[in-house]
Design a protein around this motif. Sequence first.
Motif, PDB file in Angstrom:
ATOM      1  N   ASP A   1       0.854  -1.181   0.000  1.00 42.67           N
ATOM      2  CA  ASP A   1       0.000   0.000   0.000  1.00 42.67           C
ATOM      3  C   ASP A   1       0.895   1.238   0.000  1.00 42.67           C
ATOM      4  O   ASP A   1       1.298   1.731   1.054  1.00 42.67           O
ATOM      5  N   LEU A   2       1.222   1.716  -1.204  1.00 42.86           N
ATOM      6  CA  LEU A   2       2.116   2.862  -1.339  1.00 42.86           C
ATOM      7  C   LEU A   2       1.554   4.098  -0.657  1.00 42.86           C
ATOM      8  O   LEU A   2       2.285   4.856  -0.022  1.00 42.86           O
TER       9      LEU A   2
ATOM     10  N   ILE B   1       9.414   8.018   2.423  1.00 51.46           N
ATOM     11  CA  ILE B   1       9.713   8.432   1.052  1.00 51.46           C
ATOM     12  C   ILE B   1       9.839   7.148   0.247  1.00 51.46           C
ATOM     13  O   ILE B   1      10.558   6.239   0.654  1.00 51.46           O
ATOM     14  N   ILE B   2       9.119   7.075  -0.859  1.00 53.81           N
ATOM     15  CA  ILE B   2       9.155   5.854  -1.666  1.00 53.81           C
ATOM     16  C   ILE B   2       9.862   6.116  -2.988  1.00 53.81           C
ATOM     17  O   ILE B   2       9.923   7.239  -3.464  1.00 53.81           O
TER      18      ILE B   2
ATOM     19  N   ILE C   1      -6.228   4.452 -10.861  1.00 47.98           N
ATOM     20  CA  ILE C   1      -4.796   4.239 -11.081  1.00 47.98           C
ATOM     21  C   ILE C   1      -3.981   5.433 -10.587  1.00 47.98           C
ATOM     22  O   ILE C   1      -4.450   6.570 -10.595  1.00 47.98           O
ATOM     23  N   LEU C   2      -2.772   5.146 -10.136  1.00 46.79           N
ATOM     24  CA  LEU C   2      -1.856   6.199  -9.715  1.00 46.79           C
ATOM     25  C   LEU C   2      -1.131   6.747 -10.933  1.00 46.79           C
ATOM     26  O   LEU C   2      -0.682   5.989 -11.792  1.00 46.79           O
ATOM     27  N   VAL C   3      -1.016   8.061 -11.001  1.00 48.40           N
ATOM     28  CA  VAL C   3      -0.419   8.736 -12.156  1.00 48.40           C
ATOM     29  C   VAL C   3       0.599   9.757 -11.659  1.00 48.40           C
ATOM     30  O   VAL C   3       0.367  10.448 -10.674  1.00 48.40           O
TER      31      VAL C   3
END
Length: 103
Positions: free
Chosen positions: A11-12, A21-22, A65-67
């Motif tokens: 789960d980002l 920080i990823i 979706i992640l963008v």
Amino acid sequence: NTTKSDPVKIDLEQLLREGNIIRIKPQGYSMYPLFIPTDEALIQQTDYTDCHRNDVVLYRRDQGILVLHRICRITSDGFYMVGDNQYEVEGPSASGSDYRKTD
């Protein structure tokens, strides 16, 4: 137990909310030439009030979706986003949404 056919889902967004920080590898060429698929981006949680025109942010589209795109315009309706290698602007996305900035 996990296998190659059953990978662990990370789960980002939760990691970011916890202050981590990823590092991600953007997919596709919408942010070319800033990012190509072999590049990595460092992402950190930020408040929408700290986001400005031309910032590159990670956000979730309505479709889920992640963008990773650039803020091209900010109005009272929210943020308008576009990839550096695209012409079609999307938005507004709600200014109360979670946004993550690249480092």
